[in-house]
Enzyme design. Structure first.
Site, PDB file in Angstrom:
ATOM      1  N   MET A   1       0.846  -1.199   0.000  1.00  0.00           N
ATOM      2  CA  MET A   1       0.000   0.000   0.000  1.00  0.00           C
ATOM      3  C   MET A   1       0.882   1.249   0.000  1.00  0.00           C
ATOM      4  O   MET A   1       0.408   2.348   0.320  1.00  0.00           O
ATOM      5  CB  MET A   1      -0.940  -0.011   1.203  1.00  0.00           C
ATOM      6  N   GLY A   2       2.162   1.077  -0.341  1.00  0.00           N
ATOM      7  CA  GLY A   2       3.056   2.225  -0.440  1.00  0.00           C
ATOM      8  C   GLY A   2       3.570   2.711   0.905  1.00  0.00           C
ATOM      9  O   GLY A   2       3.529   1.971   1.888  1.00  0.00           O
TER      10      GLY A   2
ATOM     11  N   LEU B   1       6.678   3.172   1.467  1.00  0.00           N
ATOM     12  CA  LEU B   1       7.616   2.051   1.596  1.00  0.00           C
ATOM     13  C   LEU B   1       8.681   2.304   2.657  1.00  0.00           C
ATOM     14  O   LEU B   1       9.208   3.408   2.792  1.00  0.00           O
ATOM     15  CB  LEU B   1       8.285   1.784   0.248  1.00  0.00           C
ATOM     16  N   HIS B   2       8.993   1.260   3.412  1.00  0.00           N
ATOM     17  CA  HIS B   2      10.050   1.297   4.427  1.00  0.00           C
ATOM     18  C   HIS B   2      10.911   0.049   4.260  1.00  0.00           C
ATOM     19  O   HIS B   2      10.679  -0.756   3.337  1.00  0.00           O
ATOM     20  CB  HIS B   2       9.441   1.409   5.829  1.00  0.00           C
TER      21      HIS B   2
ATOM     22  N   HIS C   1       9.156  -3.359   3.581  1.00  0.00           N
ATOM     23  CA  HIS C   1       8.793  -3.585   2.179  1.00  0.00           C
ATOM     24  C   HIS C   1      10.046  -3.877   1.344  1.00  0.00           C
ATOM     25  O   HIS C   1      10.037  -4.754   0.485  1.00  0.00           O
ATOM     26  CB  HIS C   1       8.136  -2.333   1.578  1.00  0.00           C
TER      27      HIS C   1
HETATM   28  P1  AMP Z   1       1.438  -2.984   3.422  1.00  0.00           P
HETATM   29  O1  AMP Z   1       2.001  -1.909   2.561  1.00  0.00           O
HETATM   30  O2  AMP Z   1       1.356  -2.620   4.874  1.00  0.00           O
HETATM   31  O3  AMP Z   1       0.178  -3.570   2.868  1.00  0.00           O
HETATM   32  O4  AMP Z   1       2.499  -4.161   3.374  1.00  0.00           O
HETATM   33  C1  AMP Z   1       2.899  -4.746   2.149  1.00  0.00           C
HETATM   34  C2  AMP Z   1       3.690  -5.994   2.435  1.00  0.00           C
HETATM   35  O5  AMP Z   1       4.846  -5.662   3.201  1.00  0.00           O
HETATM   36  C3  AMP Z   1       2.893  -7.031   3.258  1.00  0.00           C
HETATM   37  O6  AMP Z   1       3.164  -8.329   2.740  1.00  0.00           O
HETATM   38  C4  AMP Z   1       3.455  -6.848   4.640  1.00  0.00           C
HETATM   39  O7  AMP Z   1       3.372  -8.008   5.435  1.00  0.00           O
HETATM   40  C5  AMP Z   1       4.909  -6.510   4.334  1.00  0.00           C
HETATM   41  N1  AMP Z   1       5.521  -5.819   5.476  1.00  0.00           N
HETATM   42  C6  AMP Z   1       5.087  -4.674   6.067  1.00  0.00           C
HETATM   43  N2  AMP Z   1       5.868  -4.379   7.126  1.00  0.00           N
HETATM   44  C7  AMP Z   1       6.807  -5.359   7.200  1.00  0.00           C
HETATM   45  C8  AMP Z   1       7.894  -5.623   8.092  1.00  0.00           C
HETATM   46  N3  AMP Z   1       8.176  -4.833   9.108  1.00  0.00           N
HETATM   47  N4  AMP Z   1       8.640  -6.727   7.872  1.00  0.00           N
HETATM   48  C9  AMP Z   1       8.356  -7.549   6.821  1.00  0.00           C
HETATM   49  N5  AMP Z   1       7.346  -7.353   5.952  1.00  0.00           N
HETATM   50  C10 AMP Z   1       6.583  -6.274   6.136  1.00  0.00           C
END
Ligand code: AMP
Length: 285
Positions: free
Chosen positions: A29-30, A32-33, A36
């Site tokens: 969902m952007g 990004l850190h 991601h």
């Molecule tokens: P989101 O943008 O929050 O929907 O996350 C996108 C993807 O990144 C999902 O598969 C999350 O599980 C993964 N993700 C988010 N935060 C972390 C993290 N701290 N460590 C590993 N994967 C992550």
């Protein structure tokens, strides 16, 4: 390359497939850190071509959640992706994905509904319909990109398990690659929602990891009774923490257990300063 339309992504993927190249998808969902980026790095290592989708999916937000204020940083995200060797950043508009039917209602949209047993617990309990929205958008992304591999973080372990179940049940030809949780040095799991935390809240937010680490230590010392393990959490909680759940479930099928073992995953959700945070750990790791 930044692409906004389904048609353009399809065109590029078709060319790649003609050349026999493997395609990886990282749905996000952007905002990004490094969490991601760890998924993206894995995808770039494993696949010939990588698509990162950046889409704040309206149908997975419940009424009253943070859809409107969810951080949107597409320019930065695109730069990070370019640097990481991503081939396509796919950032569709809600209209591109859903036409005019962007509300979370199945009156006008075909939904993918995951099994009740998997969603009537953990985040699914308070976020009713959330995983319908997640499965529907992930299924659409799979159909649009047709990846050989798709990368998901264990940070959202319930989501990962539900997607693995969907892929199995619907015979979707994609291999799901789970990726470990990335944390700050402090132990706080990285999340786009950490941006909502004040400095004080960030310290209070360490409670999630503290509780999980302590439970794991107790388990490693031989305590397996789930009630006894749960009891160890309360010493860390103050009135600054609003615990939503602390649950011990089987890591494959989300079955509840009274006696922990190496395949038990401990899941926690807690609000800190009004921000809802989640974390988890596998006891056998
Ligand atoms: P989101 O943008 O929050 O929907 O996350 C996108 C993807 O990144 C999902 O598969 C999350 O599980 C993964 N993700 C988010 N935060 C972390 C993290 N701290 N460590 C590993 N994967 C992550």
């Amino acid at each position: 390359m930044l692409i906004h339309t389904i048609q353009d992504v399809r065109y590029c993927v078709k060319q790649w497939k003609k050349e026999g190249l493997t395609v990886g998808l990282v749905p996000t969902m952007g905002a990004l850190h490094n969490g991601h980026l760890s998924l993206i790095k894995k995808a770039v290592e494993k696949c010939d071509k990588v698509v990162v989708s950046v889409f704040v999916n309206p149908i997975q937000f419940c009424p009253g959640e943070d859809l409107d204020k969810y951080p949107r940083t597409l320019d930065e995200d695109t730069k990070l992706c370019d640097k990481a060797g991503v081939n396509i950043v796919f950032a569709p508009s809600p209209t591109e994905m859903y036409g005019e039917n962007q509300m979370r209602t199945n009156d006008f949209l075909t939904y993918v509904i995951p099994p009740f047993f998997y969603v009537n617990k953990l985040c699914g309990k308070s976020r009713v319909g959330h995983f319908d929205g997640v499965c529907t958008v992930v299924n659409k992304l799979f159909n649009i990109v047709q990846p050989d591999y798709a990368f998901f973080g264990e940070k959202d372990a319930q989501q990962l398990i539900i997607i693995q179940k969907m892929v199995k049940d619907l015979n979707i030809p994609v291999q799901i690659i789970p990726c470990p949780i990335i944390r700050e040095d402090s132990g706080l799991a990285l999340s786009s929602r950490n941006k909502y935390l004040s400095e004080d809240n960030k310290i209070e937010a360490l409670v999630l990891n503290k509780i999980l680490s302590n439970i794991k230590n107790c388990y490693k010392k031989g305590i397996t009774d789930v009630e006894a393990l749960k009891e160890t959490a309360y010493q860390f909680l103050t009135d600054k923490h609003d615990l939503e759940y602390l649950e011990f479930l089987d890591q494959e099928n989300l079955e509840e257990t009274n006696t922990a073992n190496d395949t038990t995953r401990v899941f926690i959700a807690c609000k800190v300063g009004g921000v809802r945070l989640i974390d988890n750990t596998l006891l056998g790791e």
